[in-house]
Design an enzyme around this catalytic site. Sequence first.
Site, PDB file in Angstrom:
ATOM      1  N   ASP A 186      28.194  18.348  26.561  1.00 39.19           N
ATOM      2  CA  ASP A 186      27.779  19.283  27.604  1.00 39.19           C
ATOM      3  C   ASP A 186      26.322  19.686  27.431  1.00 39.19           C
ATOM      4  OD1 ASP A 186      28.245  20.704  25.266  1.00 39.19           O
ATOM      5  OD2 ASP A 186      29.935  21.809  26.045  1.00 39.19           O
ATOM      6  N   ASN A 198      38.542  31.188  23.818  1.00 39.33           N
ATOM      7  CA  ASN A 198      39.399  31.270  25.008  1.00 39.33           C
ATOM      8  C   ASN A 198      40.060  29.933  25.348  1.00 39.33           C
ATOM      9  OD1 ASN A 198      37.350  29.736  26.093  1.00 39.33           O
ATOM     10  ND2 ASN A 198      36.740  31.197  27.674  1.00 39.33           N
ATOM     11  N   GLU A 237      36.083  25.818  31.056  1.00 36.37           N
ATOM     12  CA  GLU A 237      36.627  27.159  30.891  1.00 36.37           C
ATOM     13  C   GLU A 237      38.071  27.221  31.423  1.00 36.37           C
ATOM     14  OE1 GLU A 237      35.070  29.082  29.098  1.00 36.37           O
ATOM     15  OE2 GLU A 237      32.955  29.361  29.598  1.00 36.37           O
ATOM     16  N   HIS A 266      38.578  26.908  25.530  1.00 31.32           N
ATOM     17  CA  HIS A 266      37.805  25.869  26.211  1.00 31.32           C
ATOM     18  C   HIS A 266      37.414  24.735  25.270  1.00 31.32           C
ATOM     19  CE1 HIS A 266      33.978  28.206  25.093  1.00 31.32           C
ATOM     20  NE2 HIS A 266      33.661  26.980  24.753  1.00 31.32           N
TER      21      HIS A 266
HETATM   22  C1  GLP Z   1      30.462  26.009  23.038  1.00 30.52           C
HETATM   23  C2  GLP Z   1      30.473  24.495  23.166  1.00 30.52           C
HETATM   24  C3  GLP Z   1      31.787  23.897  22.717  1.00 30.52           C
HETATM   25  C4  GLP Z   1      32.183  24.471  21.376  1.00 30.52           C
HETATM   26  C5  GLP Z   1      32.376  25.957  21.521  1.00 30.52           C
HETATM   27  C6  GLP Z   1      32.831  26.628  20.240  1.00 30.52           C
HETATM   28  O1  GLP Z   1      30.997  26.637  24.128  1.00 30.52           O
HETATM   29  N1  GLP Z   1      30.221  24.078  24.509  1.00 30.52           N
HETATM   30  O2  GLP Z   1      31.675  22.477  22.639  1.00 30.52           O
HETATM   31  O3  GLP Z   1      33.366  23.876  20.930  1.00 30.52           O
HETATM   32  O4  GLP Z   1      31.121  26.514  21.907  1.00 30.52           O
HETATM   33  O5  GLP Z   1      31.712  26.905  19.431  1.00 30.52           O
HETATM   34  P1  GLP Z   1      31.774  27.214  17.904  1.00 30.52           P
HETATM   35  O6  GLP Z   1      32.177  25.941  17.256  1.00 30.52           O
HETATM   36  O7  GLP Z   1      30.388  27.631  17.536  1.00 30.52           O
HETATM   37  O8  GLP Z   1      32.775  28.284  17.709  1.00 30.52           O
END
Ligand code: GLP
Length: 263
Positions: free
Chosen positions: A66, A135, A142, A137
Amino acid sequence: MQIVLCDSADQVGHRAADIIEARLRRGPAVLGLATGGSPSSTYQELIRRHREEDLSFSQVTAFTLDEYAGLAKDHEQSYYSTIRRELVDHVDLPLEQLLTPQGDAADLMAEAARYDAAIAQAGGVDVQILGIGANGHIGFNEPTSSLTSRTRVKTLAGATRADNARYFEEGNVPRLCLTQGLGTIGDAKVAVLVAMGANKASAVQAMVEGPVSAFCPASVLQLHRTAVVILDPAAAGNLSMLDYYREAQKFNDQLGQGQRRGS
Ligand code: GLP
């Protein structure tokens, strides 16, 4: 789904790196790369294996999951810059083989379609690394994202913007993004989701043991033939069938082919 229970974040990274290494040693590969804190220990371990054990990324094409809309590639917080800092600049992956959606494209919808087509043209993703948001995702899909969605423009949830606020100056967290869709992610041959920390425990429980539901986008992995979920004790803390997962893991490890079996 295969559930792999680990003792620490480092061990999570080690197990995920094992799956990636096994694929890279078999020849040219397409990797899907996530940003965020979760894959850090995986990337650290891959960098170590590159430096100390000759693990090469020269035959890898990598697609990020993304990108924030509105950020140019060279913005410090773009996911392009982030994945370079976290992994790509430390291994021998040629920069022209690192592909990301262009967050500052004039026509974001056309860019999303182009990106989805580029993944298909590369032969699809062999191993997709994923984290999970609190949440539920994955990527930036989302809650309520279509389970068959393709790469597209999405609005970020307030909770996601709050989680990511630490990376931006106050008020500057983007509101839109480009993300591979849940259907795009589901096309990967192997999906490896890593999660650690108690703040992920409820999302992990919903993903693994809840219903398949657009309200927990990661639950779409229940439909994937080869999804491997690698957890530290805190992230696994809400799961109800830990004994079963341990038992299954023991047999998978004995077979020594966990990542290649259907799940
Ligand atoms: C962002 C990214 C996701 C990632 C998520 C969780 O939203 N787009 O790909 O998995 O954060 O992040 P973290 O691993 O820092 O908790």
